[in-house]
Design a protein around this motif. Structure first.
Motif: not given
Length: 594
Positions: A182-186, A249-251, A236-241
């Motif tokens: 969920e975070l690798a690309s963010k 995420g939210i955004a 993850g809560r902010i910007a999970a892919a």
């Protein structure tokens, strides 16, 4: 002795993780652990240069230069510290204290981090529903799991935007797991501030003395990932892919920068947090989300100097267009202008000899600092107590602090039963609060020792997929935040960690992600913190009424679940209720029309 710094990022699951149990340790340990490491503040930039040269000449080692606020961090012998403090070019010298997160466990699982200690959850993916703007990832359709998104105006807000890659949010925490699906690309960058710890915190002050590098060597993971798990939850809560699996995420279309201020043990120097804020401002990050913090006694000149450094740092960040969003704290005290604590607390954990180390009159940092967005926490719903609790459902003090039923015969009952969006039982409140956001709360919105209830799914499936706390990603390498994985057919990626936790730590990224959506929808507001915050508050949901009560100084009755005594008071909630303006500030964050 007054407490210099106490926990901010509460994610409670057991009584051992509660603030009251930690206060004696922090009160006795923080000054000694920071011995020899000082912040030296010059009166001007010209004085800074001269003082720096003097410090080196007298045997000090400059650990970090914070020239934007005319401050240097030094490791110095006592004689050098005394000499620098007496120099007329010096504005102040302060011992560099420790600020610490609280995790769900009383001790880390260093033998089996993340996936190696994961709990497998069997769940079938529900049928997807159509949503406005984007098609959310599968977890959005699990009934009751991502309840918090709907409370803040999603999916409606995604009609306007799911974020812009031009917007970047810094996560000042334990790191971000850039190996997570969920975070690798963010995660576009990792800035590791822990390399300049002197002495290194986790190796020096914790048992066993282990660093992230040691864990990486043992388990084969990247040293600069998140070995705690808390930071990856925030990210993850902010910007999970938005990638068709798990959660988003939210955004989900904004980018993240890991401002790694702590290793696995969840502790950071005050100077490290200041450094992270300055770096974020210098890099032009739009928003910084921070869930570390503590309290300073400003009657002590050293602690007042630290407070002023935070004030100047936040002002510098805002001048560069960077908004800092912070958790308000989990001590359930009233916080006023500048972060001053206006009520007696924090919550005391009942014990044979309970400890009450009052923080009345101290100042919350960084949440209370002028210019910081201070965020309180709300729960999903206060589930009513029951006249008939089946055997085994009420929990035991020995092995189950997560009861799924609370008897109406218990002495301590939560106010506002059956109501949504109540102030969480642990959350700070008061006139300093800017805005509220979902941070979750135990099922019955009370402390664990008063039979406060379960976190919900996936800790227990007794309520199907309803979560009472808040669900997000965590690190695949976490030693503190428990890892839950999902099987095939669940809609979640295989072999990736998720978790349900609570705290004002969880409320802060809700606001950070919401600000990212607003900045994405209105590029003209970027780099203009006052205008951005004005819109955030103008959009807030004010159709709220809080019934959660204050800490009672007079209720000295024992705990409902453990039966342990509370002769000091401040263990239980009791009348009066907390006013709506104190609970919510401008209201509950809402981005239905960002």
């Amino acid at each position: 002795m007054k407490v210099r710094s106490v926990v901010r990022g509460l994610v409670v699951a057991t009584i051992l993780a509660m603030l009251g149990a930690l206060l004696p340790q922090l009160a006795s340990a923080a000054p000694e652990k920071a011995s020899g490491r000082y912040l030296v503040r010059a009166r001007s930039s010209a004085d800074y240069t001269a003082l720096r040269a003097k410090a080196v000449k007298q045997g000090a080692r400059v650990v970090r230069d914070l020239k934007q606020v005319n401050t240097m961090v030094v490791s110095a012998p006592a004689a050098a510290r005394t000499s620098l403090a007496a120099d007329p070019r010096t504005l102040g010298v302060a011992r560099d204290g420790l600020l610490r997160l609280t995790t769900e466990r009383s001790a880390p699982n260093l033998a089996a981090p993340g996936l190696r200690s994961a709990t497998r959850v069997q769940a079938k993916a529900p049928a997807a529903t159509s949503a406005a703007g984007i098609n959310p990832d599968p977890a959005f359709d699990y009934k009751g799991l991502l309840w918090d998104y709907r409370r803040i105006g999603l999916p409606q807000g995604w009609k306007t935007t799911a974020g812009s890659p031009e917007v970047t949010v810094g996560v000042a925490d334990t790191g971000l797991d850039f190996t997570h699906n969920e975070l690798a690309s963010k995660v576009t960058q990792v800035v590791d501030f822990t390399t300049l710890e002197d002495p290194p915190i986790c190796e020096t002050f914790f048992d066993p003395p282990v660093s992230d590098a040691d864990l990486a060597a043992q388990f084969g993971g990247p040293e600069k990932t998140d070995w705690n798990g808390h930071g990856s939850w925030i990210g993850g809560r902010i910007a999970a892919a938005l990638n068709g699996t798990g959660i988003n995420g939210i955004a989900p279309k904004v980018n993240l920068v890991a401002l790694k201020i702590s290793q696995w043990c969840g502790s950071a120097y005050e100077s490290t947090i200041i450094s992270a804020f300055l770096e974020a401002a210098n890099q032009g990050l739009d928003i910084v989300s921070i869930s570390f913090g503590g309290y300073l006694d400003r009657s002590d000149p050293e602690q007042d100097a630290i407070y002023q450094m935070f004030v100047d740092t936040v002002a510098y960040a805002r001048s560069k267009g960077t908004v800092i969003v912070a958790s308000a704290g989990n001590e359930h005290v009233r916080v006023g202008a500048g972060g001053r604590v206006l009520s007696h607390g924090p919550t005391v954990t009942p014990a044979e000899e309970p400890v009450f180390d009052d923080i009345f009159g101290q100042y919350a940092v960084p949440g209370g600092v002028p210019g910081v967005v201070d965020v309180s926490s709300t729960g999903r719903v206060v589930v009513p107590s029951s006249a008939n609790c089946p055997p085994g459902s009420e929990g035991t003090p020995d092995d189950n602090f997560s009861p799924i039923c609370k008897p109406i015969t218990d002495l301590h009952q939560a106010a506002g039963q059956g109501k949504q969006n109540q102030l969480a039982y642990y959350s700070n409140y008061g006139p300093r609060i800017d805005i509220a956001a979902p941070g979750g709360a135990r099922k019955f919105n009370l402390q664990g020792f008063d039979r406060g209830g379960t976190p919900g799914f996936p800790y227990t499936t007794s309520d199907l997929t309803n979560a009472w706390e808040v669900f997000s990603t965590t690190s695949n390498w976490a030693v503190e935040i428990p890892c839950f994985t999902f099987g095939s057919g669940s809609g979640f990626p295989l072999g990736q960690c998720y978790s349900t936790i609570q705290g004002t730590s969880m409320a802060a990224p809700q606001v950070s992600g919401s600000l990212a959506l607003i900045a994405s929808a209105h590029p003209s507001l970027r780099k203009h913190p006052a205008a951005l915050l004005h819109r955030l508050k103008a959009l807030a949901n004010t159709n709220l009424h809080n019934d959660t009560q204050v800490l009672s100084a007079t209720d000295t009755s024992p705990a409902d679940l453990t039966g342990l005594p509370c002769p000091t008071g401040h263990c239980h909630l009791g009348p009066p209720r907390i006013f709506d303006s104190d609970a919510y500030g401008a209201g509950l964050v809402n981005v239905s029309t960002p």
